[in-house]
Write a protein that holds these residues in place. Structure first.
Motif, PDB file in Angstrom:
ATOM      1  N   PHE A 205      46.517  36.313  44.133  1.00 28.61           N
ATOM      2  CA  PHE A 205      46.174  36.239  42.709  1.00 28.61           C
ATOM      3  C   PHE A 205      46.559  37.530  42.001  1.00 28.61           C
ATOM      4  N   CYS A 206      46.939  37.378  40.742  1.00 28.92           N
ATOM      5  CA  CYS A 206      46.969  38.505  39.819  1.00 28.92           C
ATOM      6  C   CYS A 206      45.655  38.448  39.048  1.00 28.92           C
ATOM      7  N   VAL A 207      44.874  39.516  39.139  1.00 23.01           N
ATOM      8  CA  VAL A 207      43.586  39.574  38.452  1.00 23.01           C
ATOM      9  C   VAL A 207      43.799  40.278  37.109  1.00 23.01           C
ATOM     10  N   MET A 208      43.357  39.622  36.035  1.00 23.09           N
ATOM     11  CA  MET A 208      43.552  40.188  34.695  1.00 23.09           C
ATOM     12  C   MET A 208      42.226  40.292  33.959  1.00 23.09           C
ATOM     13  N   LYS A 209      41.816  41.533  33.720  1.00 27.21           N
ATOM     14  CA  LYS A 209      40.654  41.805  32.865  1.00 27.21           C
ATOM     15  C   LYS A 209      41.222  42.090  31.475  1.00 27.21           C
ATOM     16  N   VAL A 210      40.830  41.301  30.486  1.00 27.27           N
ATOM     17  CA  VAL A 210      41.440  41.439  29.169  1.00 27.27           C
ATOM     18  C   VAL A 210      40.857  42.618  28.406  1.00 27.27           C
ATOM     19  N   ASP A 211      41.679  43.227  27.554  1.00 19.37           N
ATOM     20  CA  ASP A 211      41.187  44.201  26.586  1.00 19.37           C
ATOM     21  C   ASP A 211      40.574  43.418  25.436  1.00 19.37           C
ATOM     22  N   GLU A 212      39.255  43.383  25.389  1.00 17.53           N
ATOM     23  CA  GLU A 212      38.553  42.510  24.452  1.00 17.53           C
ATOM     24  C   GLU A 212      38.715  42.922  22.994  1.00 17.53           C
ATOM     25  N   THR A 213      39.329  44.070  22.729  1.00 19.88           N
ATOM     26  CA  THR A 213      39.563  44.472  21.339  1.00 19.88           C
ATOM     27  C   THR A 213      40.749  43.725  20.739  1.00 19.88           C
ATOM     28  N   VAL A 214      41.587  43.134  21.612  1.00 20.59           N
ATOM     29  CA  VAL A 214      42.779  42.446  21.093  1.00 20.59           C
ATOM     30  C   VAL A 214      42.993  41.056  21.681  1.00 20.59           C
TER      31      VAL A 214
END
Length: 463
Positions: A149-158
């Motif tokens: 898997f590629c784990v992606m934590k999003v930048d919640e400001t954008v």
């Protein structure tokens, strides 16, 4: 049969072209994104040829690696909840209901990636299988994911994680992840570096949320159809009825601000078309809330057929009027499975009034027949090179909304107006019924979307 997968893919394509909603303020941009890009070393601008969709001009673009991060890797030293590619429900893109608890000593070599609530997981092996999910639940043990898997934590400001999730499922991103960046033939994969180099269109957070809400609502309706299809694959009538039920409640399509309202549409057609606007036998034309059959979207309006159509009475002729070369008369036998059938035509020579000739796009209805089941069947007359009339046991509706009304005439809601189990009462469609029948009217643009969706769903199903 409904192609559920294709329907969902089409919705995503519409969404990321900005066609699911229309914000009044087109000047809004994802303002924080520029600041994020300025801090990135060796920033690579997104080139026009890299953009995977023709998104609205006021949207920004970024790369997945610029607006997501990860939590690194560890080697398990205690019992953990293992998230492997094969355990995901890739038909519905979600985590399995049951945790896969593994002791540290039995940890697979791939069990290394740290995940947290809200992360988006994307399988880099065989990406076409859509092993994608959002970590949306708590675990009894610390969760660790496979290095597949590629784990992606999003930048919640954008970026919203659900918006990213839907983008990764889109046909446009599919083409990217399974195209040139992929490696392997029998076991295709995309490297994490290539994946994170992939681009994404970014409207404001507010617009992202609106897009996600619309996709969620539409998918709910599509999933309902999928359920009924799986339960009644041998009974297309059940499928047809469910599709029609959802359509005329506004559940198959989106309600867009740009469409305007049905109230505005009614005002417009009063100026362009002449309808009687009158019901018969003392019925009031105003539709009160207590008599409507069900709730409809706020920009729709209940009206009567007499508000949006004219009705005509068929031609009465006698056997001696039948000739070999006269005026064609449409009868109930000329309506087959919702279409006009020009076999076994009757031709007559007798006086015919102007309103007893059919015009292109008239809806022809079987108003009375020896068989109760045939009453109410209808078809759209598409015009011929000759003048055509219709018989006394037929009724005709003339309306600018003929495609929408054609489908509505097939609903149980409409059929209740003339279906009666009391065998003493003749089952028929009368002028009174037609003029007084209630119709849920959406704006014109949504009518078009509804008929297009029903064309797709009911294709091949006899009406």
């Amino acid at each position: 049969m409904i192609n559920i997968k294709r329907m969902k893919a089409s919705i995503l394509s519409f969404a990321f072209r900005g066609e699911l909603l229309n914000f009044d303020d087109k000047s809004g941009v994802n303002a924080r994104l520029e600041g994020i890009h300025k801090k990135i070393k060796n920033f690579k601008p997104i080139l026009e040829q890299e953009k995977l969709v023709n998104a609205p001009a006021h949207w920004n673009w970024s790369r997945l690696g610029y607006i997501t991060s990860n939590h690194g890797q560890i080697t398990p030293t205690e019992t953990f909840s293992y998230i492997d590619v094969g355990t995901l429900d890739n038909a519905n893109q979600r985590l399995p209901h049951q945790e896969n608890v593994v002791e540290a000593k039995n940890a697979p070599s791939r069990a290394k990636k740290i995940v947290e609530f809200g992360d988006v997981l994307y399988s880099t092996v065989r990406p076409y299988l859509h092993n994608i999910c959002i970590i949306d639940k708590e675990f009894s043990k610390k969760p660790i994911a496979s290095t597949a898997f590629c784990v992606m934590k999003v930048d919640e400001t954008v970026l919203l994680n659900k918006y990213l999730f839907y983008w990764l499922l889109s046909p446009e991103f599919d083409k990217y992840s399974n195209g040139n960046p992929s490696r392997g033939t029998l076991y295709p994969a995309i490297g994490e570096k290539d994946l994170l180099n992939g681009v994404i269109p970014l409207p404001t957070l507010e617009e992202q949320q609106s897009i996600v809400d619309i996709i969620d609502e539409t998918y709910t309706a599509i999933n309902q159809l999928a359920y009924y299809q799986s339960q009644f694959t041998s009974d297309f009538n059940v499928l047809k009825k469910k599709a029609l039920e959802l359509a005329f409640r506004g559940k198959l399509t989106d309600q867009l601000v740009s469409d305007g309202t049905a109230e505005e549409l009614l005002d417009q057609i009063k100026k362009e078309w002449h309808f009687s606007g009158k019901a018969l036998k003392g019925k009031k034309t105003k539709v009160k809330d207590e008599i409507v059959p069900f709730a409809i979207p706020s920009n729709w309006k209940w009206c009567r057929l007499s508000d949006i159509s004219n009705t005509n009475i068929g031609l009465t002729y006698h056997p001696e009027n039948i000739v070999e070369d006269g005026t064609i008369v449409i009868r109930s036998s000329n309506i087959v499975n919702g279409k006009m059938d020009y076999c076994d035509l009757v031709k007559v020579d007798c006086p015919i009034k102007d309103n007893q000739y059919l015009k292109n796009n008239d809806i022809v209805i079987c108003a009375r027949n020896g068989s109760k089941a045939l009453v109410g069947k209808c078809a759209i007359y598409e015009g011929t090179s000759r003048k055509v009339s219709f018989g006394a046991f037929m009724a005709v509706l003339r309306t600018p909304f003929y495609k929408y009304i054609y489908y509505y005439l097939h609903t149980d809601t409409f059929r209740r107006y003339f279906s009666n189990d009391d065998t003493k009462q003749i089952n028929q469609v009368t002028q009174v019924i037609l003029k007084n029948a209630l119709v849920p009217l959406p704006p014109l643009a949504e009518q078009k979307r509804i008929t297009e969706k029903l064309n797709e769903i009911i294709q091949g199903v006899a009406l």
